[in-house]
Enzyme design. Structure first.
Site, PDB file in Angstrom:
ATOM      1  N   LEU A 185      37.415  31.161  32.557  1.00 28.09           N
ATOM      2  CA  LEU A 185      37.237  30.764  33.956  1.00 28.09           C
ATOM      3  C   LEU A 185      37.914  31.734  34.902  1.00 28.09           C
ATOM      4  O   LEU A 185      37.417  32.011  35.988  1.00 28.09           O
ATOM      5  CB  LEU A 185      37.824  29.365  34.185  1.00 28.09           C
ATOM      6  CG  LEU A 185      37.392  28.231  33.256  1.00 28.09           C
ATOM      7  CD1 LEU A 185      38.125  26.958  33.626  1.00 28.09           C
ATOM      8  CD2 LEU A 185      35.907  28.034  33.322  1.00 28.09           C
ATOM      9  N   GLY A 186      39.087  32.211  34.487  1.00 26.59           N
ATOM     10  CA  GLY A 186      39.857  33.099  35.344  1.00 26.59           C
ATOM     11  C   GLY A 186      41.108  33.556  34.636  1.00 26.59           C
ATOM     12  O   GLY A 186      41.453  33.012  33.585  1.00 26.59           O
ATOM     13  N   GLU A 226      45.382  29.693  38.638  1.00 21.16           N
ATOM     14  CA  GLU A 226      45.703  31.111  38.419  1.00 21.16           C
ATOM     15  C   GLU A 226      46.692  31.633  39.459  1.00 21.16           C
ATOM     16  O   GLU A 226      47.569  32.436  39.131  1.00 21.16           O
ATOM     17  CB  GLU A 226      44.424  31.961  38.429  1.00 21.16           C
ATOM     18  CG  GLU A 226      43.394  31.588  37.371  1.00 21.16           C
ATOM     19  CD  GLU A 226      43.915  31.619  35.947  1.00 21.16           C
ATOM     20  OE1 GLU A 226      44.924  32.302  35.678  1.00 21.16           O
ATOM     21  OE2 GLU A 226      43.320  30.939  35.095  1.00 21.16           O
ATOM     22  N   HIS A 235      52.178  27.439  31.896  1.00 17.93           N
ATOM     23  CA  HIS A 235      51.425  26.223  31.575  1.00 17.93           C
ATOM     24  C   HIS A 235      52.398  25.070  31.363  1.00 17.93           C
ATOM     25  O   HIS A 235      53.495  25.255  30.842  1.00 17.93           O
ATOM     26  CB  HIS A 235      50.577  26.434  30.314  1.00 17.93           C
ATOM     27  CG  HIS A 235      49.416  27.344  30.543  1.00 17.93           C
ATOM     28  ND1 HIS A 235      49.046  28.323  29.654  1.00 17.93           N
ATOM     29  CD2 HIS A 235      48.529  27.406  31.577  1.00 17.93           C
ATOM     30  CE1 HIS A 235      47.983  28.957  30.139  1.00 17.93           C
ATOM     31  NE2 HIS A 235      47.657  28.436  31.297  1.00 17.93           N
ATOM     32  N   TRP A 237      52.539  22.706  29.305  1.00 20.91           N
ATOM     33  CA  TRP A 237      52.949  22.394  27.921  1.00 20.91           C
ATOM     34  C   TRP A 237      53.803  23.521  27.319  1.00 20.91           C
ATOM     35  O   TRP A 237      54.217  23.439  26.164  1.00 20.91           O
ATOM     36  CB  TRP A 237      51.739  22.077  27.046  1.00 20.91           C
ATOM     37  CG  TRP A 237      50.816  23.227  26.771  1.00 20.91           C
ATOM     38  CD1 TRP A 237      50.802  24.004  25.645  1.00 20.91           C
ATOM     39  CD2 TRP A 237      49.768  23.737  27.612  1.00 20.91           C
ATOM     40  NE1 TRP A 237      49.813  24.968  25.753  1.00 20.91           N
ATOM     41  CE2 TRP A 237      49.172  24.825  26.951  1.00 20.91           C
ATOM     42  CE3 TRP A 237      49.277  23.387  28.886  1.00 20.91           C
ATOM     43  CZ2 TRP A 237      48.108  25.566  27.500  1.00 20.91           C
ATOM     44  CZ3 TRP A 237      48.222  24.121  29.421  1.00 20.91           C
ATOM     45  CH2 TRP A 237      47.656  25.191  28.741  1.00 20.91           C
ATOM     46  N   ASP A 245      58.231  24.763  30.020  1.00 17.10           N
ATOM     47  CA  ASP A 245      57.611  25.503  31.124  1.00 17.10           C
ATOM     48  C   ASP A 245      58.653  25.983  32.129  1.00 17.10           C
ATOM     49  O   ASP A 245      58.310  26.466  33.205  1.00 17.10           O
ATOM     50  CB  ASP A 245      56.540  24.652  31.818  1.00 17.10           C
ATOM     51  CG  ASP A 245      57.134  23.402  32.477  1.00 17.10           C
ATOM     52  OD1 ASP A 245      58.347  23.139  32.301  1.00 17.10           O
ATOM     53  OD2 ASP A 245      56.387  22.685  33.173  1.00 17.10           O
ATOM     54  N   THR A 250      58.914  18.503  35.316  1.00 17.65           N
ATOM     55  CA  THR A 250      57.637  18.254  34.635  1.00 17.65           C
ATOM     56  C   THR A 250      57.954  17.770  33.227  1.00 17.65           C
ATOM     57  O   THR A 250      58.819  18.342  32.562  1.00 17.65           O
ATOM     58  CB  THR A 250      56.786  19.544  34.552  1.00 17.65           C
ATOM     59  OG1 THR A 250      57.579  20.587  33.979  1.00 17.65           O
ATOM     60  CG2 THR A 250      56.316  19.976  35.933  1.00 17.65           C
TER      61      THR A 250
HETATM   62  N1  ARG Z   1      41.394  29.353  31.728  1.00 12.50           N
HETATM   63  C1  ARG Z   1      42.359  29.410  32.767  1.00 12.50           C
HETATM   64  C2  ARG Z   1      43.633  30.083  32.264  1.00 12.50           C
HETATM   65  O1  ARG Z   1      43.747  30.540  31.186  1.00 12.50           O
HETATM   66  C3  ARG Z   1      42.635  28.162  33.503  1.00 12.50           C
HETATM   67  C4  ARG Z   1      41.738  27.011  33.504  1.00 12.50           C
HETATM   68  C5  ARG Z   1      41.659  26.366  34.868  1.00 12.50           C
HETATM   69  N2  ARG Z   1      41.315  24.977  34.818  1.00 12.50           N
HETATM   70  C6  ARG Z   1      40.498  24.384  35.695  1.00 12.50           C
HETATM   71  N3  ARG Z   1      40.305  23.081  35.644  1.00 12.50           N
HETATM   72  N4  ARG Z   1      39.859  25.024  36.629  1.00 12.50           N
HETATM   73  O2  ARG Z   1      44.614  30.230  32.913  1.00 12.50           O
HETATM   74 ZN    ZN Z   2      46.542  29.338  32.673  1.00 12.14          ZN
HETATM   75 CA    CA Z   3      59.165  20.782  32.027  1.00 10.16          CA
END
Ligand code: ARG
Ligand code: ZN
Ligand code: CA
Length: 316
Positions: A185-186, A226, A235, A237, A245, A250
């Site tokens: 996605l990005g 992003e 992230h 997790w 993180d 969180t």
């Molecule tokens: N694939 C992206 C990354 O590795 C983030 C995903 C974004 N999630 C969303 N719901 N638009 O950082």
């Molecule tokens: Zn990410």
């Molecule tokens: Ca945390």
């Protein structure tokens, strides 16, 4: 030297992704491929430039110190945004309206004016944040190309490779909008990397809230996520099972969450907390994410404070 190697190793652990886990989740094709592009790009940069690990460790110490000392900027940062559109098809040459819809979404998400902010469960109402950073569209640069997809090797950021070099990357956030491919996605570059590749790449199908923006990623939150990385967020997790993180407000998450998890979703990590699945730094669908936490806000603002890795953006 030993200490440097040790902290570099620590950093690698911090960012390493757990691919196995993600490939066992439901939405196989999407999840397996769109996993952790920012982190993979970072891992490659670290392999090519081992000294980046040292720099990032320094940024981490600085961030913690700035937060401890309350040395934060006033929260009135305005970031000029340059949008670099690379297209082969007419669909990829997204409209000005679609571009502005992404800027609007960023402004809402970073200023707690997103319409779903009130969906944050009361469990987290004490930590949900108005980050207070705004984004202004500075210019749009468009370029016709022959590439059908760009991958994640930063080619889109290089004029010599058919892409576009960033414009004023130390004072402007550069976004590249193109077809990435591979279900990505990005991806973002974290603070500390080379200014020649600094910025965020978003696939045109997941950019903004109108035009070619595609459900379930059509609320502009790929960019929100992003840009979170670009402002030094990890992230939620911690990129490993029950990982860290570096944000204390969180909760621990077992791993990435996908789709729109039902609330409450309990972690099986230490303390079995309710996971903050609606955080922008998780992996849920766009409609499932609608908050940053105060701890994440502090981390982001620290980067812009005096001596911070992105302080050059905070200057009027
Ligand atoms: N694939 C992206 C990354 O590795 C983030 C995903 C974004 N999630 C969303 N719901 N638009 O950082
Ligand atoms: Zn990410
Ligand atoms: Ca945390």
């Amino acid at each position: 030297m030993k200490k440097i190697l040790l902290s570099a190793a620590l950093l690698m652990t911090l960012i390493s992704c757990n691919k196995e886990e993600n490939s066992t989740t439901n939405d196989l094709t999407t999840n397996a491929t769109r996993n952790c592009a920012s982190n993979e790009v970072l891992e490659n940069q670290l392999r090519e430039h081992p000294e980046l690990a040292i720099k990032m460790n320094e940024i981490e110490s600085f961030t913690e110190k700035a937060i401890r000392e309350g040395r934060l900027v006033n929260g009135k940062i305005q970031i000029p945004v340059v949008v670099n559109v690379l297209y082969k098809t007419t669909a990829e040459n997204i409209s000005q309206v679609q571009i502005q819809s992404q800027i609007d979404a960023l402004n809402k998400d970073f200023n707690a004016t997103n319409t779903d902010f009130n969906k944050v469960p009361s469990t987290f109402s004490g930590v949900k944040a108005n980050v207070g950073i705004s984004f202004v569209l500075d210019q749009v640069i468009r370029k016709s190309t022959t590439k059908t997809s760009w991958g994640t090797n930063d080619a889109m950021k290089k004029t010599t490779q058919g892409g576009l070099n960033p414009t004023s990357p130390t004072t402007k956030l550069n976004l590249w909008v193109c077809t990435i491919g591979g279900g990505i996605l990005g991806y973002a570059q974290f603070p500390g990397g080379s200014s020649s590749t600094d910025g965020v790449v978003i696939d045109s199908k997941y950019f903004g809230t109108t035009g070619t923006a595609t459900y379930p990623y059509n609320l502009g939150r790929t960019a929100t996520h992003e840009v979170g990385h670009w402002m030094n967020l990890r992230h939620i997790w911690g990129d490993t099972t029950c990982g860290n993180d570096q944000v204390s407000d969180t909760p621990l998450h077992n791993t990435a969450n996908y789709g729109v998890p039902a609330y409450p979703h309990y972690s099986t990590c230490t303390g079995t907390p309710i996971e903050m699945t609606m955080n922008y730094m998780d992996y849920t669908d766009d409609r499932g994410m609608y908050m940053f936490s105060n701890g994440q806000k502090s981390r982001m603002l620290a980067i812009f404070s005096t001596g911070g890795a992105r302080n050059s953006f905070a200057q009027p």
